[in-house]
Design a protein around this motif. Structure first.
Motif, PDB file in Angstrom:
ATOM      1  N   ASP A 127       0.839  -1.213   0.000  1.00 37.64           N
ATOM      2  CA  ASP A 127       0.000   0.000   0.000  1.00 37.64           C
ATOM      3  C   ASP A 127       0.869   1.256   0.000  1.00 37.64           C
ATOM      4  OD1 ASP A 127      -2.361  -1.362  -0.107  1.00 37.64           O
ATOM      5  OD2 ASP A 127      -2.671  -1.396   2.058  1.00 37.64           O
ATOM      6  N   LYS A 128       1.967   1.210   0.733  1.00 35.91           N
ATOM      7  CA  LYS A 128       2.870   2.357   0.760  1.00 35.91           C
ATOM      8  C   LYS A 128       3.576   2.539  -0.591  1.00 35.91           C
ATOM      9  CE  LYS A 128       3.909   1.909   5.706  1.00 35.91           C
ATOM     10  NZ  LYS A 128       4.956   1.589   6.685  1.00 35.91           N
ATOM     11  N   HIS A 129       3.857   1.400  -1.268  1.00 33.45           N
ATOM     12  CA  HIS A 129       4.622   1.452  -2.510  1.00 33.45           C
ATOM     13  C   HIS A 129       3.759   1.769  -3.719  1.00 33.45           C
ATOM     14  CE1 HIS A 129       8.065   0.471  -5.078  1.00 33.45           C
ATOM     15  NE2 HIS A 129       7.193  -0.154  -5.882  1.00 33.45           N
ATOM     16  N   CYS A 130       2.518   1.316  -3.748  1.00 34.55           N
ATOM     17  CA  CYS A 130       1.660   1.413  -4.935  1.00 34.55           C
ATOM     18  C   CYS A 130       0.406   2.206  -4.614  1.00 34.55           C
ATOM     19  CB  CYS A 130       1.298   0.015  -5.425  1.00 34.55           C
ATOM     20  SG  CYS A 130       0.236  -0.005  -6.877  1.00 34.55           S
ATOM     21  N   THR A 131       0.010   3.050  -5.530  1.00 32.82           N
ATOM     22  CA  THR A 131      -1.217   3.841  -5.344  1.00 32.82           C
ATOM     23  C   THR A 131      -2.463   3.069  -5.775  1.00 32.82           C
ATOM     24  OG1 THR A 131      -0.919   4.804  -7.543  1.00 32.82           O
ATOM     25  CG2 THR A 131       0.016   6.012  -5.652  1.00 32.82           C
ATOM     26  N   ARG A 132      -2.268   2.013  -6.525  1.00 35.72           N
ATOM     27  CA  ARG A 132      -3.413   1.199  -6.993  1.00 35.72           C
ATOM     28  C   ARG A 132      -3.294  -0.224  -6.431  1.00 35.72           C
ATOM     29  NH1 ARG A 132      -4.337   2.529 -13.416  1.00 35.72           N
ATOM     30  NH2 ARG A 132      -4.754   4.763 -13.203  1.00 35.72           N
ATOM     31  N   SER A 133      -2.996  -0.349  -5.178  1.00 34.12           N
ATOM     32  CA  SER A 133      -2.737  -1.664  -4.565  1.00 34.12           C
ATOM     33  C   SER A 133      -3.958  -2.585  -4.653  1.00 34.12           C
ATOM     34  CB  SER A 133      -2.303  -1.493  -3.115  1.00 34.12           C
ATOM     35  OG  SER A 133      -3.312  -0.791  -2.385  1.00 34.12           O
ATOM     36  N   LYS A 134      -5.154  -2.029  -4.405  1.00 32.38           N
ATOM     37  CA  LYS A 134      -6.362  -2.869  -4.441  1.00 32.38           C
ATOM     38  C   LYS A 134      -6.605  -3.411  -5.847  1.00 32.38           C
ATOM     39  CE  LYS A 134     -11.191  -2.841  -2.980  1.00 32.38           C
ATOM     40  NZ  LYS A 134     -12.304  -2.028  -2.435  1.00 32.38           N
ATOM     41  N   LYS A 135      -6.411  -2.542  -6.855  1.00 29.51           N
ATOM     42  CA  LYS A 135      -6.591  -2.962  -8.252  1.00 29.51           C
ATOM     43  C   LYS A 135      -5.570  -4.056  -8.620  1.00 29.51           C
ATOM     44  CE  LYS A 135      -7.913  -2.435 -12.620  1.00 29.51           C
ATOM     45  NZ  LYS A 135      -9.237  -2.908 -13.098  1.00 29.51           N
ATOM     46  N   VAL A 136      -4.336  -3.915  -8.123  1.00 28.27           N
ATOM     47  CA  VAL A 136      -3.302  -4.911  -8.419  1.00 28.27           C
ATOM     48  C   VAL A 136      -3.659  -6.248  -7.791  1.00 28.27           C
ATOM     49  CG1 VAL A 136      -0.898  -5.515  -8.007  1.00 28.27           C
ATOM     50  CG2 VAL A 136      -1.482  -3.203  -8.737  1.00 28.27           C
ATOM     51  N   PHE A 137      -4.151  -6.218  -6.511  1.00 34.88           N
ATOM     52  CA  PHE A 137      -4.545  -7.479  -5.850  1.00 34.88           C
ATOM     53  C   PHE A 137      -5.653  -8.193  -6.628  1.00 34.88           C
ATOM     54  CE2 PHE A 137      -2.972  -5.662  -1.620  1.00 34.88           C
ATOM     55  CZ  PHE A 137      -1.803  -6.409  -1.679  1.00 34.88           C
ATOM     56  N   GLU A 138      -6.650  -7.434  -7.072  1.00 33.94           N
ATOM     57  CA  GLU A 138      -7.763  -8.044  -7.826  1.00 33.94           C
ATOM     58  C   GLU A 138      -7.273  -8.633  -9.153  1.00 33.94           C
ATOM     59  OE1 GLU A 138     -10.602  -4.984  -8.328  1.00 33.94           O
ATOM     60  OE2 GLU A 138     -11.309  -5.021  -6.228  1.00 33.94           O
ATOM     61  N   THR A 139      -6.417  -7.869  -9.844  1.00 35.10           N
ATOM     62  CA  THR A 139      -5.919  -8.348 -11.147  1.00 35.10           C
ATOM     63  C   THR A 139      -5.057  -9.605 -10.975  1.00 35.10           C
ATOM     64  OG1 THR A 139      -5.897  -6.055 -11.927  1.00 35.10           O
ATOM     65  CG2 THR A 139      -4.679  -7.693 -13.227  1.00 35.10           C
ATOM     66  N   ILE A 140      -4.191  -9.605  -9.965  1.00 34.03           N
ATOM     67  CA  ILE A 140      -3.356 -10.790  -9.727  1.00 34.03           C
ATOM     68  C   ILE A 140      -4.234 -11.992  -9.383  1.00 34.03           C
ATOM     69  CG2 ILE A 140      -1.662 -11.810  -8.153  1.00 34.03           C
ATOM     70  CD1 ILE A 140      -0.267  -9.126  -8.050  1.00 34.03           C
ATOM     71  N   GLY A 141      -5.285 -11.775  -8.609  1.00 34.15           N
ATOM     72  CA  GLY A 141      -6.186 -12.885  -8.265  1.00 34.15           C
ATOM     73  C   GLY A 141      -6.857 -13.474  -9.496  1.00 34.15           C
ATOM     74  N   GLN A 142      -7.325 -12.558 -10.397  1.00 41.16           N
ATOM     75  CA  GLN A 142      -7.956 -13.043 -11.628  1.00 41.16           C
ATOM     76  C   GLN A 142      -6.959 -13.796 -12.519  1.00 41.16           C
ATOM     77  OE1 GLN A 142      -9.588  -9.545 -13.400  1.00 41.16           O
ATOM     78  NE2 GLN A 142     -11.142  -9.231 -11.788  1.00 41.16           N
ATOM     79  N   GLU A 143      -5.781 -13.200 -12.726  1.00 40.60           N
ATOM     80  CA  GLU A 143      -4.770 -13.846 -13.560  1.00 40.60           C
ATOM     81  C   GLU A 143      -4.302 -15.166 -12.942  1.00 40.60           C
ATOM     82  OE1 GLU A 143      -3.486 -13.224 -16.510  1.00 40.60           O
ATOM     83  OE2 GLU A 143      -4.815 -11.513 -16.825  1.00 40.60           O
TER      84      GLU A 143
END
Length: 822
Positions: A443-459
């Motif tokens: 969360d500190k490193h990325c401004t779109r952390s939630k979007k990244v978690f969702e995308t990684i889960g789908q992929e």
């Protein structure tokens, strides 16, 4: 300069002293080839035969040979018919010009009538003898009427005789002419063809009647030479036949030659009986016959002439090459050369079949190897490549439109990559969850952390599905490779079995026949196919036994003493009438036998059970016991379990190994339906030679071995069939002993007792308390105990199979054949 030139001269290292010998051999072969080409291929042999047949007479008046010979040549070898016609006309002209004119006119008439009527004929071969007989009869009738202007009864009789003879001779020549026209005859001769050949040769030799050299009759010399050749090749039967047929035809051509028929027939018999003495023995037979018949038939005045004719025939016979007699012997049934030729043909067919089977085996082996090579474990580079593809898919959907893209992936690439790699690993291992520590840091490193978690889960979902699919494909390839390898091994073994020669057991067959006949048992025939220890195979033909069991009670015990192992009657076909013969097959007895008992019941006392069982006696001395429990109850479960056992039985009987067979059945069950219908399999394979057993348990309950007071539990952990497309089969091996009871059961029996916490202990105690070792009684008692514990209720399909291992004690003790000193 001289030295340089000398170096180019190659030294003579050896001198071939055998070149002249080989040149002579090649020269003889060349001459033989030229003669065969001239006489047989070009057809000039037909010209010579036609000349002799044109001269041949029957009863000093009839010429029935010409038209049948021409008609046969015209039908079989049409392009050589002009040569035959020239030979016949020239030969007839040596008798009289009128005879030559008659032969030519009748032949032309035959050609005209035959060509006109060909359009209405459906079978020229069958119609030919009728055409020849009618045309020759009409021609002879017309000739008699033209010459005498009247027809007498004698003329009509002679016309009938000539027409009948021409009809028969046409049939004979149609079978014999191919022997004179074909260079290499592939098929072997039948007995009828041999007789036709003899008649044709005798007919040809009648054309030499009247020819003499130094007062020696050519027809006598050639006929005796013919008898000598056939007696030497085929023995007394064919020799006497040749003598009788040749003498009969000569006696028809010249009545004065009647005594000659007796001489030829007697010399054929005597020469055939003395053929063991080779050419000298056959020649001696002819000389003895000549002396005896010569003195009896003609008196002492012409004995010298007859002896000289026989001497000339013997001389021709002695100088006849061995190659000629051996080649002729190949076509005559009953000769060793004929048998060798048949065996050669059968061996060739067998080798061709074995080669084709072996080629198919190699194809399956290559396919198996090809599928096996596809199963390559991914290396580290491939794993890194997959991770890079995964990252690129995620960043394309998230980071590509982010304003901090340059800072994350250009300035802090290693940090960003390491964070995302850690996130992917944690989500993969924790069902899509990430640890709080990593979540805070990301969360500190990325401004779109939630979007990244969702995308990684789908992929990750797609990636895992892809990995499972790859694994299934690899497992399917491995299964196919195993199946192809199993088929390859079965076909290779089959090819070896085909190529295995049958051993020659003539000596052993004679010893067995002698021993049994000395004992007072009459044996008609003994055929030994194998004397291998444990795999004896003997067939016998014995007189009608009237159902007294002589084979089982006497012959088998005597064979057991002769061969040193227990022999039993495997198959017996008794004669249906008193004067016939019984055909019996004797085989080696197995060291152990299996006695089975089965008890089964359907749920709630129904008629259709979901359990199926089978006892399969396989080849090579193996015995299989199998229980299959279909999922649920009723007809569908019964169908699944029954289908499982039928598939397994067919695959096992083909010779494929047990593990490959079970994997094959599993793949078929898992692929053929989308319904969740599974079945268990409990298989025991018992080797009857040494009582070793293999247990393959697929989702089945434990089995028990009762050995005295000791109970041995057999258990393996495998899922039911059809759940997974690929699984490893655990094989449990156990050495059984005589007297052991093998108890196998379905889950309805093992888990059937009510209010029981430990099914193993309960079942062991019940088995240990059994007071009987009869398999059927044991199965009934176990079933009864389970049903009693349920107060008479049957809440699941239940099946129990019990097998007792026993020493195979023969019913009859061995009978000593040879007398032993006390």
């Amino acid at each position: 300069m001289e030295k340089t030139n000398a170096s180019f001269i190659e030294p003579i290292r050896e001198v071939n002293l055998h070149s002249s010998k080989w040149d002579v051999g090649r020269g003889l072969k060349k001459v033989q080839f030229m003669l065969e080409s001239f006489f047989i291929k070009k057809g000039f042999l037909l010209l010579i035969v036609g000349f002799l047949l044109g001269r041949a007479l029957i009863l000093a008046k009839l010429t029935p040979f010409c038209l049948p010979f021409f008609a046969s040549v015209y039908l079989i070898k049409r392009d050589r018919a002009p040569l035959a016609l020239i030979g016949l006309t020239v030969g007839a002209a040596t008798i009289s010009l009128a005879n030559a004119a008659f032969t030519f006119i009748v032949t032309i008439l035959f050609l005209a009538v035959f060509r006109i009527s060909r359009k209405w004929l459906t079978n020229e071969m069958k119609a030919m003898p009728f055409f020849v007989g009618i045309i020759l009869g009409l021609g002879k009738l017309a000739e008699a009427f033209i010459l005498t202007k009247q027809l007498t009864v004698y003329d009509l009789m002679m016309v009938g005789v000539q027409a009948s003879l021409s009809f028969i001779l046409t049939l004979i020549f149609l079978q014999s002419i191919p022997l004179l026209t074909l260079n290499k005859r592939r098929q072997l001769l039948k007995t009828e063809e041999i007789v036709c050949l003899i008649i044709m040769l005798a007919s040809i030799m009648t054309g030499t009647i009247g020819w003499k050299v130094y007062d020696l009759s050519i027809e006598h010399i050639m006929s005796r030479y013919l008898v000598l050749v056939f007696s030497f090749i085929a023995g007394a039967t064919v020799g006497s036949t040749v003598g009788v047929v040749t003498g009969l035809i000569f006696s028809l051509a010249s009545v004065s030659s009647f005594y000659h028929m007796s001489l030829l027939a007697f010399s054929g018999v005597l020469g055939g009986l003395l053929k063991e003495g080779k050419k000298i023995g056959v020649s001696a037979g002819l000389m003895i016959s000549t002396l005896l018949i010569g003195m009896y038939g003609e008196g002492g005045g012409s004995i010298l002439l007859t002896v000289l004719e026989s001497t000339a025939a013997i001389f021709l016979f002695l100088i006849t090459p061995q190659v000629f007699t051996s080649r002729l012997a190949k076509y005559i049934p009953g000769t060793p050369e004929y048998t060798a030729e048949q065996q050669k043909y059968m061996r060739k067919m067998r080798d061709v079949t074995a080669q084709r089977v072996s080629q198919f085996s190699n194809v399956f082996h290559a396919l198996s190897k090809s599928f096996s090579q596809m199963e390559i474990q991914p290396d580290d580079n491939e794993n890194d490549r997959e991770m890079d593809y995964f990252m690129s898919n995620v960043t394309e959907r998230t980071c590509q439109t982010c304003f901090k893209k340059e800072q994350c992936w250009a300035k802090n690439f290693n940090t960003t990559y390491a964070y995302m790699e850690e996130i992917i690993h944690e989500m993969d291992q924790n069902d899509g969850n990430v640890s709080p520590r990593l979540s805070r840091e990301w969360d500190k490193h990325c401004t779109r952390s939630k979007k990244v978690f969702e995308t990684i889960g789908q992929e990750l979902t797609f990636f895992q599905a892809n990995q499972r699919l790859k694994k299934q494909v690899q497992e399917s390839r491995k299964l196919v490779a195993d199946q192809l390898l199993g088929v390859s091994e079965v076909m290779e073994n089959f090819a070896k079995e085909i190529q295995r020669e049958r051993e020659n057991h003539h000596k052993q067959e004679e010893l067995i026949m002698e021993a049994l006949q000395d004992f007072g048992i009459h044996i008609e025939q003994v055929e030994i196919y194998s004397l291998e220890q444990g795999n004896v195979d003997i067939e016998m033909s014995v007189p009608f036994c009237n159902g007294h069991g002589e084979c089982e009670k006497l012959i088998a015990p005597m064979l057991s003493d002769i061969l040193g192992e227990t022999i039993v009657v495997n198959k017996e076909e008794c004669a249906s009438y008193p004067s016939g013969f019984c055909h019996v097959t004797f085989r080696s007895s197995k060291a152990y036998t299996v006695e089975t008992g089965v008890a089964h019941a359907a749920k709630d006392g129904g008629l259709v059970s979901g359990d199926s069982y089978s006892t399969i006696e396989l080849g090579l001395g193996k015995y299989a016991i199998a229980i299959s429990d279909g999922m649920g109850n009723g007809e569908r479960a019964h169908y699944e379990s029954k289908e499982t056992l039928q598939l397994l039985q067919k695959i096992l009987q083909s010779g494929i190994e047990e593990k490959v067979a079970i994997k094959s059945v599993n793949s078929i069950l898992s692929l053929r339906t989308t319904d969740e219908i599974f079945s268990t399999l409990d298989l025991a394979m018992i080797d009857l030679k040494n009582a070793s057993a293999k247990f393959l348990k697929i989702g089945s309950t434990p089995s028990f071995i009762k050995r005295g007071n000791k109970i041995i539990k057999i258990q393996a952990s495998n899922l039911p069939m059809g759940i997974l497309q690929e699984f490893d089969v655990d094989v449990v091996s156990e050495q059984l002993k005589a007297g052991d009871l093998l108890i196998m059961m379905s889950d309805g029996v093992f888990e059937g007792p009510k209010h029981v916490e430990n099914y193993d202990l309960w079942m062991k105690r019940k088995v240990q308390e059994l007071q009987t070792d009869d398999p059927q009684e044991v199965a009934d008692l176990i079933m009864e105990e389970v049903i009693r514990s349920r107060s008479g209720l049957i809440e699941d399909d239940m099946t129990v199979t019990v097998a007792k291992i026993k020493h195979n004690t023969p019913k009859w003790a061995s009978i000593p054949v040879y007398k032993r000193n006390a």
